[in-house]
Design an enzyme around this catalytic site. Structure first.
Site, PDB file in Angstrom:
ATOM      1  N   LYS A  93      48.158  35.405  46.807  1.00 42.40           N
ATOM      2  CA  LYS A  93      46.661  35.670  46.935  1.00 42.40           C
ATOM      3  C   LYS A  93      46.144  35.516  48.519  1.00 42.40           C
ATOM      4  O   LYS A  93      47.163  34.929  49.276  1.00 42.40           O
ATOM      5  CB  LYS A  93      45.848  34.486  46.054  1.00 42.40           C
ATOM      6  CG  LYS A  93      45.943  34.852  44.551  1.00 42.40           C
ATOM      7  CD  LYS A  93      45.293  33.827  43.800  1.00 42.40           C
ATOM      8  CE  LYS A  93      45.303  34.100  42.410  1.00 42.40           C
ATOM      9  NZ  LYS A  93      44.471  33.447  41.565  1.00 42.40           N
ATOM     10  N   ASN A 137      44.000  29.232  44.549  1.00 40.99           N
ATOM     11  CA  ASN A 137      45.130  28.575  44.093  1.00 40.99           C
ATOM     12  C   ASN A 137      46.627  29.254  44.579  1.00 40.99           C
ATOM     13  O   ASN A 137      47.413  29.189  43.848  1.00 40.99           O
ATOM     14  CB  ASN A 137      44.982  28.161  42.565  1.00 40.99           C
ATOM     15  CG  ASN A 137      44.791  29.581  41.698  1.00 40.99           C
ATOM     16  OD1 ASN A 137      44.970  30.784  42.401  1.00 40.99           O
ATOM     17  ND2 ASN A 137      44.609  29.305  40.549  1.00 40.99           N
ATOM     18  N   HIS A 140      49.152  34.290  41.469  1.00 46.77           N
ATOM     19  CA  HIS A 140      48.874  34.808  40.438  1.00 46.77           C
ATOM     20  C   HIS A 140      50.110  35.026  39.420  1.00 46.77           C
ATOM     21  O   HIS A 140      50.791  35.479  40.257  1.00 46.77           O
ATOM     22  CB  HIS A 140      47.928  36.089  40.288  1.00 46.77           C
ATOM     23  CG  HIS A 140      47.813  36.790  39.142  1.00 46.77           C
ATOM     24  ND1 HIS A 140      47.068  36.433  38.365  1.00 46.77           N
ATOM     25  CD2 HIS A 140      48.752  37.858  38.627  1.00 46.77           C
ATOM     26  CE1 HIS A 140      47.103  37.340  37.019  1.00 46.77           C
ATOM     27  NE2 HIS A 140      48.153  38.116  37.344  1.00 46.77           N
ATOM     28  N   TYR A 183      40.996  42.033  37.465  1.00 47.30           N
ATOM     29  CA  TYR A 183      40.456  40.915  36.511  1.00 47.30           C
ATOM     30  C   TYR A 183      39.672  41.378  35.426  1.00 47.30           C
ATOM     31  O   TYR A 183      38.778  40.424  35.090  1.00 47.30           O
ATOM     32  CB  TYR A 183      40.276  39.977  37.419  1.00 47.30           C
ATOM     33  CG  TYR A 183      41.214  38.927  38.247  1.00 47.30           C
ATOM     34  CD1 TYR A 183      41.962  38.031  37.329  1.00 47.30           C
ATOM     35  CD2 TYR A 183      41.204  38.953  39.699  1.00 47.30           C
ATOM     36  CE1 TYR A 183      42.877  37.234  38.042  1.00 47.30           C
ATOM     37  CE2 TYR A 183      42.188  37.940  40.178  1.00 47.30           C
ATOM     38  CZ  TYR A 183      42.814  37.148  39.379  1.00 47.30           C
ATOM     39  OH  TYR A 183      43.903  36.363  39.974  1.00 47.30           O
TER      40      TYR A 183
HETATM   41  P1  IDP Z   1      45.619  31.834  35.853  1.00 47.65           P
HETATM   42  O1  IDP Z   1      45.515  32.199  37.273  1.00 47.65           O
HETATM   43  O2  IDP Z   1      46.241  30.415  35.912  1.00 47.65           O
HETATM   44  O3  IDP Z   1      46.179  32.641  34.731  1.00 47.65           O
HETATM   45  P2  IDP Z   1      42.863  32.281  34.738  1.00 47.65           P
HETATM   46  O4  IDP Z   1      42.196  31.303  33.835  1.00 47.65           O
HETATM   47  O5  IDP Z   1      43.487  33.729  34.382  1.00 47.65           O
HETATM   48  O6  IDP Z   1      44.076  31.554  35.613  1.00 47.65           O
HETATM   49  O7  IDP Z   1      42.090  32.700  35.878  1.00 47.65           O
HETATM   50  C1  IDP Z   1      42.226  33.586  36.949  1.00 47.65           C
HETATM   51  C2  IDP Z   1      41.890  33.176  38.217  1.00 47.65           C
HETATM   52  O8  IDP Z   1      40.384  32.934  38.404  1.00 47.65           O
HETATM   53  C3  IDP Z   1      42.446  31.828  38.601  1.00 47.65           C
HETATM   54  O9  IDP Z   1      44.253  31.688  39.059  1.00 47.65           O
HETATM   55  C4  IDP Z   1      41.543  31.292  39.648  1.00 47.65           C
HETATM   56  O10 IDP Z   1      41.614  31.837  40.909  1.00 47.65           O
HETATM   57  C5  IDP Z   1      40.074  31.630  39.147  1.00 47.65           C
HETATM   58  N1  IDP Z   1      39.647  30.690  38.215  1.00 47.65           N
HETATM   59  C6  IDP Z   1      39.902  30.215  37.013  1.00 47.65           C
HETATM   60  N2  IDP Z   1      39.082  29.211  36.440  1.00 47.65           N
HETATM   61  C7  IDP Z   1      38.337  29.168  37.436  1.00 47.65           C
HETATM   62  C8  IDP Z   1      37.037  28.086  37.656  1.00 47.65           C
HETATM   63  O11 IDP Z   1      36.705  27.389  36.704  1.00 47.65           O
HETATM   64  N3  IDP Z   1      36.418  28.136  38.780  1.00 47.65           N
HETATM   65  C9  IDP Z   1      36.755  28.876  39.796  1.00 47.65           C
HETATM   66  N4  IDP Z   1      37.756  29.816  39.698  1.00 47.65           N
HETATM   67  C10 IDP Z   1      38.466  29.903  38.617  1.00 47.65           C
HETATM   68 MG    MG Z   2      45.391  34.508  34.322  1.00 48.96          MG
END
Ligand code: IDP
Ligand code: MG
Length: 140
Positions: A10, A113, A116, A50
């Site tokens: 990212k 984070n 992805h 997304y």
């Molecule tokens: P993942 O990347 O571990 O699959 P997902 O639930 O698919 O997680 O969420 C996609 C992305 O959205 C996450 O990697 C993160 O960047 C962001 N995200 C997910 N949950 C939150 C939240 O509660 N607050 C802010 N950003 C979030």
């Molecule tokens: Mg995801």
């Protein structure tokens, strides 16, 4: 079973010069890069990628972040690549991620984070096709 998955370094990971460190972990964990490019998504492209998260409270901020700078997009291949790479990434919230995972070592925020990864064969097929055509995925 041999699988392919879609990985992204990212914008925070690229800006913090973590491309090499992340790829090193992928290669050490038995994942092979079959396609790779540096791209910058528009806001609309990030929203399309997304779209499963449309309507969630973090959707606007997430798609702003994902279009804020370049990303590295990759197709990774290996035995059980989808779950293998999810395990290597660690939990979405880096504070809950296992030691040694990419997010535990490098993430700074639940949103920013670093990486992805696809979460199922269906999402892998959609996500690989979102960024790569068949000619760009190298057979070797
Ligand atoms: P993942 O990347 O571990 O699959 P997902 O639930 O698919 O997680 O969420 C996609 C992305 O959205 C996450 O990697 C993160 O960047 C962001 N995200 C997910 N949950 C939150 C939240 O509660 N607050 C802010 N950003 C979030
Ligand atoms: Mg995801």
């Amino acid at each position: 079973m041999k699988e392919q998955t879609l990985a992204i370094i990212k914008p925070d990971g690229v800006a913090r010069k973590l491309i090499g460190a992340v790829i090193s972990k992928m290669e050490t964990q038995g994942l092979t890069i079959k396609a790779m490019k540096l791209i910058r998504m528009t806001k609309e492209q990030a929203k399309g990628f997304y779209k499963v998260h449309e309507g969630k409270p973090f959707f606007e901020s997430l798609t702003d972040f994902m279009s804020s700078g370049p990303c590295v997009v990759m197709v990774l291949e290996g035995e059980d690549a989808i779950s293998r790479y999810r395990k290597l990434m660690g939990a979405t919230d880096y504070r809950k991620a296992e030691p040694g995972t990419i997010r535990r070592e490098y993430a700074t925020d639940i949103e920013k984070n670093v990486v992805h990864g696809s979460d199922s064969p269906e999402s892998a097929a959609f996500e690989i096709g979102y960024f790569f055509n068949a000619l760009e995925i190298v057979t070797y």
